[in-house]
Scaffold this active site. Structure first.
Site, PDB file in Angstrom:
ATOM      1  N   TRP A 150     -26.058 -17.232  16.821  1.00 34.51           N
ATOM      2  CA  TRP A 150     -26.602 -15.875  16.789  1.00 34.51           C
ATOM      3  C   TRP A 150     -26.964 -15.511  15.361  1.00 34.51           C
ATOM      4  O   TRP A 150     -26.091 -15.213  14.547  1.00 34.51           O
ATOM      5  CB  TRP A 150     -25.564 -14.890  17.340  1.00 34.51           C
ATOM      6  CG  TRP A 150     -25.206 -15.154  18.771  1.00 34.51           C
ATOM      7  CD1 TRP A 150     -25.862 -14.677  19.864  1.00 34.51           C
ATOM      8  CD2 TRP A 150     -24.122 -15.950  19.262  1.00 34.51           C
ATOM      9  NE1 TRP A 150     -25.254 -15.136  21.006  1.00 34.51           N
ATOM     10  CE2 TRP A 150     -24.194 -15.918  20.682  1.00 34.51           C
ATOM     11  CE3 TRP A 150     -23.109 -16.701  18.668  1.00 34.51           C
ATOM     12  CZ2 TRP A 150     -23.292 -16.600  21.502  1.00 34.51           C
ATOM     13  CZ3 TRP A 150     -22.207 -17.373  19.473  1.00 34.51           C
ATOM     14  CH2 TRP A 150     -22.303 -17.322  20.864  1.00 34.51           C
ATOM     15  N   HIS A 170     -25.179  -9.819  20.974  1.00 34.41           N
ATOM     16  CA  HIS A 170     -25.056  -9.970  22.428  1.00 34.41           C
ATOM     17  C   HIS A 170     -24.204  -8.817  22.961  1.00 34.41           C
ATOM     18  O   HIS A 170     -23.649  -8.044  22.169  1.00 34.41           O
ATOM     19  CB  HIS A 170     -24.465 -11.345  22.811  1.00 34.41           C
ATOM     20  CG  HIS A 170     -23.199 -11.711  22.071  1.00 34.41           C
ATOM     21  ND1 HIS A 170     -22.582 -12.929  22.189  1.00 34.41           N
ATOM     22  CD2 HIS A 170     -22.421 -11.001  21.201  1.00 34.41           C
ATOM     23  CE1 HIS A 170     -21.497 -12.969  21.431  1.00 34.41           C
ATOM     24  NE2 HIS A 170     -21.385 -11.813  20.828  1.00 34.41           N
ATOM     25  N   ARG A 197     -31.449 -10.039  17.123  1.00 33.85           N
ATOM     26  CA  ARG A 197     -31.219 -11.328  16.477  1.00 33.85           C
ATOM     27  C   ARG A 197     -32.291 -11.566  15.441  1.00 33.85           C
ATOM     28  O   ARG A 197     -33.475 -11.320  15.696  1.00 33.85           O
ATOM     29  CB  ARG A 197     -31.241 -12.449  17.522  1.00 33.85           C
ATOM     30  CG  ARG A 197     -30.063 -12.339  18.472  1.00 33.85           C
ATOM     31  CD  ARG A 197     -30.107 -13.358  19.560  1.00 33.85           C
ATOM     32  NE  ARG A 197     -29.060 -13.066  20.528  1.00 33.85           N
ATOM     33  CZ  ARG A 197     -28.795 -13.814  21.594  1.00 33.85           C
ATOM     34  NH1 ARG A 197     -29.499 -14.910  21.810  1.00 33.85           N
ATOM     35  NH2 ARG A 197     -27.823 -13.481  22.414  1.00 33.85           N
ATOM     36  N   GLN A 211     -29.685  -7.298  27.316  1.00 31.16           N
ATOM     37  CA  GLN A 211     -28.741  -8.130  28.061  1.00 31.16           C
ATOM     38  C   GLN A 211     -27.962  -7.290  29.064  1.00 31.16           C
ATOM     39  O   GLN A 211     -27.833  -6.076  28.910  1.00 31.16           O
ATOM     40  CB  GLN A 211     -27.726  -8.788  27.117  1.00 31.16           C
ATOM     41  CG  GLN A 211     -28.263  -9.994  26.366  1.00 31.16           C
ATOM     42  CD  GLN A 211     -27.155 -10.835  25.748  1.00 31.16           C
ATOM     43  OE1 GLN A 211     -26.036 -10.365  25.559  1.00 31.16           O
ATOM     44  NE2 GLN A 211     -27.484 -12.078  25.428  1.00 31.16           N
ATOM     45  N   VAL A 254     -15.812 -18.680  26.564  1.00 28.65           N
ATOM     46  CA  VAL A 254     -15.581 -19.083  27.962  1.00 28.65           C
ATOM     47  C   VAL A 254     -15.171 -20.557  28.012  1.00 28.65           C
ATOM     48  O   VAL A 254     -15.488 -21.339  27.123  1.00 28.65           O
ATOM     49  CB  VAL A 254     -16.842 -18.881  28.842  1.00 28.65           C
ATOM     50  CG1 VAL A 254     -17.094 -17.410  29.091  1.00 28.65           C
ATOM     51  CG2 VAL A 254     -18.061 -19.556  28.234  1.00 28.65           C
ATOM     52  N   ALA A 310     -17.303 -14.319  33.296  1.00 25.48           N
ATOM     53  CA  ALA A 310     -18.190 -13.436  32.530  1.00 25.48           C
ATOM     54  C   ALA A 310     -19.583 -14.045  32.530  1.00 25.48           C
ATOM     55  O   ALA A 310     -19.748 -15.254  32.689  1.00 25.48           O
ATOM     56  CB  ALA A 310     -17.686 -13.276  31.099  1.00 25.48           C
TER      57      ALA A 310
HETATM   58  N1  PHE Z   1     -23.159 -13.844  24.995  1.00 24.99           N
HETATM   59  C1  PHE Z   1     -23.875 -15.030  25.368  1.00 24.99           C
HETATM   60  C2  PHE Z   1     -25.230 -15.022  24.682  1.00 24.99           C
HETATM   61  O1  PHE Z   1     -25.659 -14.037  24.192  1.00 24.99           O
HETATM   62  C3  PHE Z   1     -24.069 -15.113  26.870  1.00 24.99           C
HETATM   63  C4  PHE Z   1     -22.780 -15.236  27.609  1.00 24.99           C
HETATM   64  C5  PHE Z   1     -22.115 -14.107  28.063  1.00 24.99           C
HETATM   65  C6  PHE Z   1     -22.219 -16.478  27.854  1.00 24.99           C
HETATM   66  C7  PHE Z   1     -20.932 -14.232  28.771  1.00 24.99           C
HETATM   67  C8  PHE Z   1     -21.051 -16.612  28.552  1.00 24.99           C
HETATM   68  C9  PHE Z   1     -20.412 -15.482  29.020  1.00 24.99           C
HETATM   69  O2  PHE Z   1     -25.880 -16.028  24.577  1.00 24.99           O
END
Ligand code: PHE
Length: 342
Positions: A150, A170, A197, A211, A254, A310
């Site tokens: 990011w 995010h 970003r 998002q 995750v 998630a």
């Molecule tokens: N936050 C991640 C992204 O911006 C996406 C994501 C959210 C992945 C939740 C796994 C669980 O790329």
């Protein structure tokens, strides 16, 4: 005499002229017809009856013509007004510019409706975020190579000398924010929002994106629940005959992590030259996975019994796939020829 009176009457062109005419001819005192009537005394007795009848007939005729003339003038005046103020009802109307919802707003709302129908609540969080929520609490400490995933737009203020602020990259920090204010599971929430970003743009990347973070935490939540929810949502958004692919991926927050992609609408999966999917045939629309046990534990939940999934959906990508939009940059270039199509 009658001819003279009628000629004068025709010449009277408005109410005032009519009144003057009436005074001259029919006036009580010295109207010319009144004077004639009064003159009956000088007429020989055997001619008086005929004389009287003739003058009375004249008087009545003139009165009738006066009334007719009044009506005619009134009608002419109304016709003039109608003609001068006339509107051409056969002309087409001028179009009123009508506002409408932005395609991203529409897509966002449709997504949230689909998740609400599955029992998710909608929450929101800040766009200007602490370093701690955006990264550290999501298991991305400073110097962790995953921070490179990011490219961050920092807000140049060091509050109290160490806490750094940024534009969230995010919506994942809301996983932590929601669990912080939920003392015990279950949690079932979706959090929409803008993210930022610092990166070069191309057909599928913008420096601002929308998002939807999803989070479900409870005893016995499994990967199959995640798949079920995402498939159900994808069917609501894309219908039943789009192809969907899940594959393994990595996100620090995750374990395991996955990505979901939809078949590219432009090349239908086999275009090596395709600028939108870069020749892969697939367009990524979300990252997801099982919430890392450490994050469950940090929330104060019993990580030996409680699990969660998630996901983070890229709403612009979803809108592109829905409507066949080949470049994400159309959404925010404010070209009304584009926006007016939705
Ligand atoms: N936050 C991640 C992204 O911006 C996406 C994501 C959210 C992945 C939740 C796994 C669980 O790329």
């Amino acid at each position: 005499l009658e001819a003279e009176a009628l000629a004068a009457l025709e010449a009277a062109a408005d109410d005032a002229a009519l009144d003057r005419w009436r005074a001259e001819w029919l006036g009580r005192q010295d109207g010319r017809v009144t004077v004639l009537l009064r003159g009956i005394r000088e007429v020989a007795p055997d001619e008086r009856a005929a004389y009287g009848a003739a003058v009375n007939a004249l008087k009545q005729a003139l009165e009738a013509r006066l009334e007719a003339r009044r009506q005619a003038l009134k009608r002419a005046e109304l016709e003039r007004l109608a003609r001068e103020g006339a509107i051409d009802v056969t002309l087409p109307g001028r179009p009123q510019p009508l506002g409408r919802l932005h395609p991203i707003t529409r897509t966002l709302r449709d997504c949230l409706d689909a998740f609400r129908a599955m029992g998710f609540r909608v929450a929101e969080g800040p766009e200007v975020e602490w370093d701690r929520y955006n990264f550290d609490a999501a298991r991305i400490p400073e110097d962790h190579p995953a921070r490179d995933m990011w490219d961050t737009i920092w807000v140049n203020t060091l509050i109290d000398g160490k806490r750094r602020m940024l534009l969230r990259t995010h919506t994942t920090p809301n996983q932590i924010r929601v669990m912080e204010r939920t003392p015990q599971p279950p949690v079932r929430v979706v959090v929409p929002g803008k993210c930022y970003r610092q990166e070069a743009t191309d057909a599928t990347h913008e420096w601002m994106l929308t998002q939807i973070e999803g989070l479900a935490v409870d005893e016995g939540v499994r990967m199959s629940d995640l798949k079920g929810v995402l498939y159900e949502w994808a069917r609501a958004m894309f219908g039943t005959d789009r192809r969907i692919i899940f594959h393994h991926s990595y996100f620090p927050f995750v374990e395991p992590g996955v990505e979901m992609a939809i078949d590219c609408f432009i090349c239908r999966g086999d275009g090596r030259q395709c600028h939108t999917c870069h020749g892969t045939g697939w367009i990524e629309i979300l990252g997801a996975g099982m919430v890392h046990p450490e994050i469950i534990d940090n929330a104060g939940y019993d990580a030996s019994r409680v699990t969660g999934f998630a996901f983070g959906i890229g709403v612009e990508r979803v809108a592109m796939l829905r409507w066949g939009i080949e470049d994400i940059r159309h959404f925010y270039s404010n070209d009304l020829r584009f926006l007016g199509q939705f």
